[in-house]
Design a protein around this motif. Structure first.
Motif, mmCIF file in Angstrom:
data_model
loop_
_atom_site.group_PDB
_atom_site.id
_atom_site.type_symbol
_atom_site.label_atom_id
_atom_site.label_comp_id
_atom_site.label_asym_id
_atom_site.label_seq_id
_atom_site.Cartn_x
_atom_site.Cartn_y
_atom_site.Cartn_z
ATOM 1 N N GLU A 64 0.820 -1.221 0.000
ATOM 2 C CA GLU A 64 0.000 0.000 0.000
ATOM 3 C C GLU A 64 0.849 1.266 0.000
ATOM 4 O OE1 GLU A 64 -3.382 0.177 -0.253
ATOM 5 O OE2 GLU A 64 -3.382 -2.000 -0.504
ATOM 6 N N GLU A 65 2.170 1.105 0.211
ATOM 7 C CA GLU A 65 3.126 2.225 0.233
ATOM 8 C C GLU A 65 2.759 3.249 1.308
ATOM 9 O OE1 GLU A 65 3.265 3.594 -3.880
ATOM 10 O OE2 GLU A 65 4.682 1.997 -4.365
ATOM 11 N N ILE A 66 2.559 2.740 2.544
ATOM 12 C CA ILE A 66 2.149 3.583 3.678
ATOM 13 C C ILE A 66 3.088 3.336 4.851
ATOM 14 C CG2 ILE A 66 0.329 4.007 5.377
ATOM 15 C CD1 ILE A 66 -1.703 3.104 3.245
ATOM 16 N N SER A 116 3.500 4.666 9.027
ATOM 17 C CA SER A 116 2.971 5.430 10.158
ATOM 18 C C SER A 116 4.050 5.533 11.226
ATOM 19 C CB SER A 116 1.735 4.750 10.745
ATOM 20 O OG SER A 116 0.687 4.725 9.808
ATOM 21 N N LYS A 121 0.917 9.709 9.282
ATOM 22 C CA LYS A 121 0.684 8.640 8.316
ATOM 23 C C LYS A 121 1.032 9.192 6.940
ATOM 24 C CE LYS A 121 -3.029 5.905 6.276
ATOM 25 N NZ LYS A 121 -4.473 5.667 6.265
ATOM 26 N N TRP A 177 2.022 8.383 2.681
ATOM 27 C CA TRP A 177 1.894 7.449 1.572
ATOM 28 C C TRP A 177 2.429 8.098 0.297
ATOM 29 C CZ3 TRP A 177 -1.955 10.141 3.887
ATOM 30 C CH2 TRP A 177 -2.717 11.002 3.084
ATOM 31 N N GLU A 207 1.772 8.977 -3.305
ATOM 32 C CA GLU A 207 0.607 9.145 -4.170
ATOM 33 C C GLU A 207 0.921 8.803 -5.622
ATOM 34 O OE1 GLU A 207 -1.657 13.026 -5.276
ATOM 35 O OE2 GLU A 207 -2.664 12.015 -3.619
ATOM 36 N N TYR A 219 4.486 12.584 -2.370
ATOM 37 C CA TYR A 219 4.100 11.950 -1.116
ATOM 38 C C TYR A 219 3.104 12.859 -0.403
ATOM 39 C CZ TYR A 219 7.782 8.482 -1.545
ATOM 40 O OH TYR A 219 8.561 7.438 -1.984
ATOM 41 N N ALA A 253 0.888 13.267 3.519
ATOM 42 C CA ALA A 253 0.855 12.808 4.908
ATOM 43 C C ALA A 253 -0.282 13.487 5.647
ATOM 44 C CB ALA A 253 2.178 13.106 5.610
#
Length: 135
Positions: free
Chosen positions: A29-31, A33, A96, A98, A100, A109, A111
């Motif tokens: 998911e390329e996330i 946290s 968090k 990710w 995009e 990116y 957040a």
């Protein structure tokens, strides 16, 4: 997190200064946290965390995420929208981030920064590029 994920990740000095902690990474998911304590040394005279520190929480989540995704990039531009103050009423915040989008020129990116209550405090967008000098 286990050492297989984090063992080779170079940790920036600012991340150490902010006392950040990696919470969760999802490669597919390329996330990423991360959790940061709300520290009074970063407060302005109104007992509110400085905006630049909020930026750092999010940028210091985007940067390690880019590395975990195999990119060696630096921040070219960074936009922030502040929504809610971060003060001593919060013990910590969670950032968090990710990815995009990405292409041969740049990666985008985003957040979100959350208070420990779950309320959204800020959002950001960063454009990352490969530096001309070897890193």
């Amino acid at each position: 997190m286990n050492d297989e994920v984090w063992g080779n990740l170079p940790i920036p000095n600012i991340y150490k200064e902010l006392e950040g902690e990696f919470l969760d990474f999802d490669f597919e998911e390329e996330i990423l946290s991360c959790k940061f304590p709300v520290l009074s040394k970063f407060f302005n005279p109104l007992d509110i965390t400085l905006g630049g520190i909020l930026d750092s929480y999010m940028d210091c989540t985007m940067g390690p995420l880019s590395y975990l995704l195999g990119e060696r990039v630096v921040t070219k531009s960074f936009e922030v929208r502040y929504i809610k103050s971060v003060s001593s009423s919060s013990d910590y915040v969670v950032s968090k981030a990710w990815r995009e989008s990405h292409n041969e020129k740049e990666s985008i990116y985003k957040a979100e920064l959350y208070l420990d209550s779950g309320e959204l405090a800020a959002t950001s967008k960063g454009v990352f590029v490969t530096p001309k000098a070897k890193i």
